[in-house]
Design an enzyme around this catalytic site. Structure first.
Site: not given
Ligand SMILES: Cc1cc2nc3c(=O)[nH]c(=O)nc-3n(C[C@H](O)[C@H](O)[C@H](O)COP(=O)(O)O)c2cc1C
Ligand SMILES: CC(C)CC(=O)C(=O)O
Length: 360
Positions: A42, A97, A124, A147, A173, A230, A254, A285
């Site tokens: 994940y 998340a 998150s 969200y 987001t 974002k 993302h 990011d």
């Molecule tokens: C496991 C995981 C879950 C994420 N869940 C969310 C989330 O719930 N909401 C959101 O805006 N971005 C989410 N993101 C995106 C991160 O906020 C972020 O934009 C991204 O991970 C930055 O890149 P990096 O992982 O290379 O540092 C998620 C990213 C990952 C890896």
């Molecule tokens: C449930 C997903 C949309 C959460 C998220 O932002 C992610 O996994 O990148």
């Protein structure tokens, strides 16, 4: 004896010695062994062919720095001010998340780790821990990532609850009207285990009512705290965000998880910063793993950066101390880079730190 405790402590975190983990990549390697396959797949997942995921890193690696010597910088000042609050260093925890699948203490461990390292934690919407508990635990600032769900009353209550609990900013987001093509998740038929619940997710999956700029205006009318968007990836959307009245913009793809083959964030950042032209802070990011990456993002117009996956890996490896260690390593690397570049403060980091071939 120890074996008896393993299930409660989770085999993922029981006896990990952090001393051998000296950079953020080490945490990723360690986490690959420590995490359940479900959690690892994940977290590590990018969209489709994972090109954008790779480009985020490659584009940072491809930027070269301009070493400058004999500058008398010994103790750089890494502080920045965002929305009237001082951050000790310009690195925040990106919203991710489902921490409940990564560590038994879930978001509470993340909050403790962030607090120990004096960092701001963006929680998150799909937290697996209620916001009240996180707010009770954190001693450093929290922001809330939103969200927007179809049930707009629910959304309204949620953001107002976050504000009432003291969350200091709201990051909406905007890049996820639907999730990306995530083949890794498909292969493992990803779903939350029955004992891990995301209380603010309501109906999972795509929502029927698309989010538009009008909703951004509506959300701002609900709270007094700064609202950031974002997931901005082009200057035109950045301009629309300004017109909608937002307090800040986060350049993000993302982490390469949604629309594959969009550019690396570091590539689009300077164009967005140029269009915003200082009207609101720009954050960024995507692929930040080294202190030098932080310098590059700041040089190209970011006021601060966020890190996502490394925090998940730190959490999975060792709970709160793992999260704190990840942040501290990056902060220390940033300090070293600033000394070696002769930059005494964050505002002093400009494009002169980037190598350009001399004309002559
Ligand atoms: C496991 C995981 C879950 C994420 N869940 C969310 C989330 O719930 N909401 C959101 O805006 N971005 C989410 N993101 C995106 C991160 O906020 C972020 O934009 C991204 O991970 C930055 O890149 P990096 O992982 O290379 O540092 C998620 C990213 C990952 C890896
Ligand atoms: C449930 C997903 C949309 C959460 C998220 O932002 C992610 O996994 O990148």
């Amino acid at each position: 004896m120890q074996q008896e405790f393993l299930p409660q402590m989770s085999s993922a975190t029981a006896f990990i010695d952090l001393s051998g983990l000296v950079n953020l990549f080490d945490f990723e390697t360690k986490a690959a062994q420590a995490m359940s396959n479900l959690a690892y797949e994940y977290v590590v997942s990018g969209a489709a062919d994972e090109l954008t995921l790779r480009w985020n890193r490659q584009a940072l690696d491809n930027l070269k720095l301009n070493q400058t010597v004999l500058t008398d910088v010994t103790k750089p000042d890494t502080r920045v001010t965002l929305f009237g609050h001082e951050l000790l260093y310009p690195i925040l925890i990106a919203p991710t998340a489902y921490h409940g699948i990564m560590h038994p203490e879930a978001e509470l461990a993340t909050a403790r780790g962030a607090s120990a390292a004096s960092a701001t934690y963006v929680v998150s919407s799909f937290t697996t821990t209620p916001l009240e508990k996180i707010a009770d635990t954190a001693t450093q600032p929290l922001w809330f990532q939103l969200y927007v769900r179809d049930d707009r009353e629910f959304t309204k209550d949620l953001v107002q609850k976050a504000q009432a609990l003291g969350f200091q900013a709201l990051c909406v987001t905007v890049d996820t009207p639907v999730g990306g093509v995530r083949n890794r998740e498909q292969r493992i038929n990803f779903g939350l285990p029955a004992d891990v619940v995301a209380p603010y997710m309501l109906a999972p999956g795509p929502q029927k009512n698309p989010l538009t700029w009008k909703d951004i205006e509506w959300l701002q009318s609900l709270v007094d705290i700064p609202v950031l968007v974002k997931g901005i990836m082009n200057p035109n959307d950045a301009e629309l965000a300004i017109q909608a009245g937002v307090s800040g913009v986060i350049v993000s793809n993302h982490g390469g998880r949604n629309l594959d083959t969009v550019p690396a964030t570091i590539e689009v950042l300077p164009y967005i910063a140029e269009r915003i032209n200082g009207r609101v802070p720009v954050l960024m990011d995507g692929g930040i793993r080294r202190g030098t990456d932080v310098v590059k993002a700041i040089a190209l117009g970011a006021k601060a950066v966020l890190i996502g996956k490394p925090i998940c890996y730190g959490l999975a490896c060792a709970g709160a101390p793992g999260v704190a260690r990840v942040l501290t390593i990056l902060r220390e690397e940033l300090e070293l880079a600033m000394i070696l570049l002769g930059k005494a403060s964050v505002p002093a980091i400009d494009r002169s730190v980037l190598w350009e071939k001399p004309d002559n």
